[in-house]
Design a protein around this motif. Structure first.
Motif, PDB file in Angstrom:
ATOM      1  N   SER A 170     -21.784  18.099 -44.503  1.00  0.00           N
ATOM      2  CA  SER A 170     -23.150  17.593 -44.507  1.00  0.00           C
ATOM      3  C   SER A 170     -23.431  16.778 -43.246  1.00  0.00           C
ATOM      4  CB  SER A 170     -23.381  16.734 -45.748  1.00  0.00           C
ATOM      5  OG  SER A 170     -22.476  15.650 -45.764  1.00  0.00           O
ATOM      6  N   PHE A 219     -21.587  23.422 -53.407  1.00  0.00           N
ATOM      7  CA  PHE A 219     -22.282  22.711 -52.322  1.00  0.00           C
ATOM      8  C   PHE A 219     -21.576  21.415 -51.888  1.00  0.00           C
ATOM      9  CE2 PHE A 219     -25.634  20.220 -50.289  1.00  0.00           C
ATOM     10  CZ  PHE A 219     -26.103  21.154 -49.389  1.00  0.00           C
ATOM     11  N   LYS A 275     -28.500  22.334 -53.995  1.00  0.00           N
ATOM     12  CA  LYS A 275     -27.906  20.994 -53.998  1.00  0.00           C
ATOM     13  C   LYS A 275     -27.037  20.754 -55.224  1.00  0.00           C
ATOM     14  CE  LYS A 275     -30.689  17.606 -54.809  1.00  0.00           C
ATOM     15  NZ  LYS A 275     -31.781  16.619 -54.639  1.00  0.00           N
ATOM     16  N   SER A 291     -30.229  21.505 -48.479  1.00  0.00           N
ATOM     17  CA  SER A 291     -30.035  20.627 -49.632  1.00  0.00           C
ATOM     18  C   SER A 291     -31.350  20.202 -50.270  1.00  0.00           C
ATOM     19  CB  SER A 291     -29.239  19.385 -49.225  1.00  0.00           C
ATOM     20  OG  SER A 291     -29.974  18.604 -48.295  1.00  0.00           O
ATOM     21  N   LYS A 331     -27.383  21.339 -44.136  1.00  0.00           N
ATOM     22  CA  LYS A 331     -27.962  20.073 -44.598  1.00  0.00           C
ATOM     23  C   LYS A 331     -29.420  20.256 -44.981  1.00  0.00           C
ATOM     24  CE  LYS A 331     -28.484  15.230 -43.313  1.00  0.00           C
ATOM     25  NZ  LYS A 331     -28.243  14.205 -42.264  1.00  0.00           N
TER      26      LYS A 331
END
Length: 275
Positions: free
Chosen positions: A275, A270, A265, A259, A256
């Protein structure tokens, strides 16, 4: 089990080879003896002629059948070899993938590369001495606490020796602030260190225009992992297997945090990551 053995027997090329031989032999024997009588006491010339007949009649079809069976054997061997090579390639690629993931995990607890520390220091110095709202107070404090001629160099040495890992930069990125405290009772590092750390964290998302290598090695390693998944996953099932293996080693919290990098991202793999 008996039925399975029978089915396997019928699929075997040797069975059809022997079966074809018997059919051809029975056919020509029938034709021969429908026209000629069998006589054990026939002269030797008759036996020679009969042998020549069967040799001439049976040789061409036998050669044809043998050639076909050789071709079928070659085709089977080729498919088995291709399957073996594919298996070896999968195993080889998985070892590469395994090494890439473990390299990334290992890099998380390594110190941030020196070139990015140097770039972060220069950016922090540039900001605090030229763009900072209290730049005059900061410069005054530098002149007061450090030698005027070596102050920047001394501060640089201090910052480059900070123990800062890639993992710390990931964890502190979204906690960064550009409001740096300064006053009569604050030390230089009270202002400079958070600015330096923030600029060091920024290189994980923004990259560095000052350096040939845009991102730290940990970010580059993770982008390589995503590219590997995209290149070697044929279908969602394989992609999920590779991603599950990734998540086994890399906790979702770190994923996370990654990102914040636009290249990660916006990568097609992805969205499949937790997440």
């Amino acid at each position: 089990m008996v039925n399975d053995k029978s089915n396997n027997l019928f699929k075997h090329p040797v069975f059809w080879y022997v079966f074809s031989l018997l059919c051809i032999f029975v056919f020509f024997i029938s034709v021969f003896f429908s026209n000629f009588r069998f006589n054990v006491n026939a002269p030797i010339e008759n036996w020679v002629n009969a042998a020549s007949y069967f040799n001439g009649i049976l040789t061409p079809p036998l050669l044809a059948i043998t050639s076909i069976l050789i071709y079928l054997t070659w085709e089977t061997s080729k498919k088995e070899l291709e399957a073996t090579n594919e298996t070896l390639e999968v195993e080889f690629n998985f070892k590469i993938y395994d090494g890439m993931i473990k390299s990334f995990v290992h890099t998380l607890d390594n110190q941030v590369e020196l070139e990015f520390r140097k770039a972060a220091f220069e950016n922090a110095w540039q900001y605090l001495t030229k763009d900072y709202s209290n730049k005059d107070m900061f410069i005054e404090k530098v002149l007061e606490k450090l030698h005027p001629e070596t102050g920047k160099k001394d501060l640089r040495e201090i910052c480059l020796n900070f123990e800062i890992t890639n993992r710390e930069c990931f964890n502190s990125y979204d906690l960064g602030t550009e409001i740096y405290k300064i006053g009569e009772k604050t030390e230089i590092l009270d202002t400079f260190e958070p600015c330096f750390r923030n600029n060091l964290s920024f290189c994980y998302s923004r990259g560095s225009k000052q350096l040939e290598v845009r991102y730290p090695v940990s970010i580059r390693n993770f982008i390589d992992i995503l590219n590997f998944i995209e290149e070697h996953s044929k279908g969602t099932r394989n992609k999920n297997k590779l991603i599950n293996y990734l998540v086994f080693y890399i906790e979702p919290r770190i994923i996370k945090k990654l990102s914040f990098n636009d290249e990660i991202k916006n990568h097609p793999v992805f969205p499949y990551l937790p997440s």
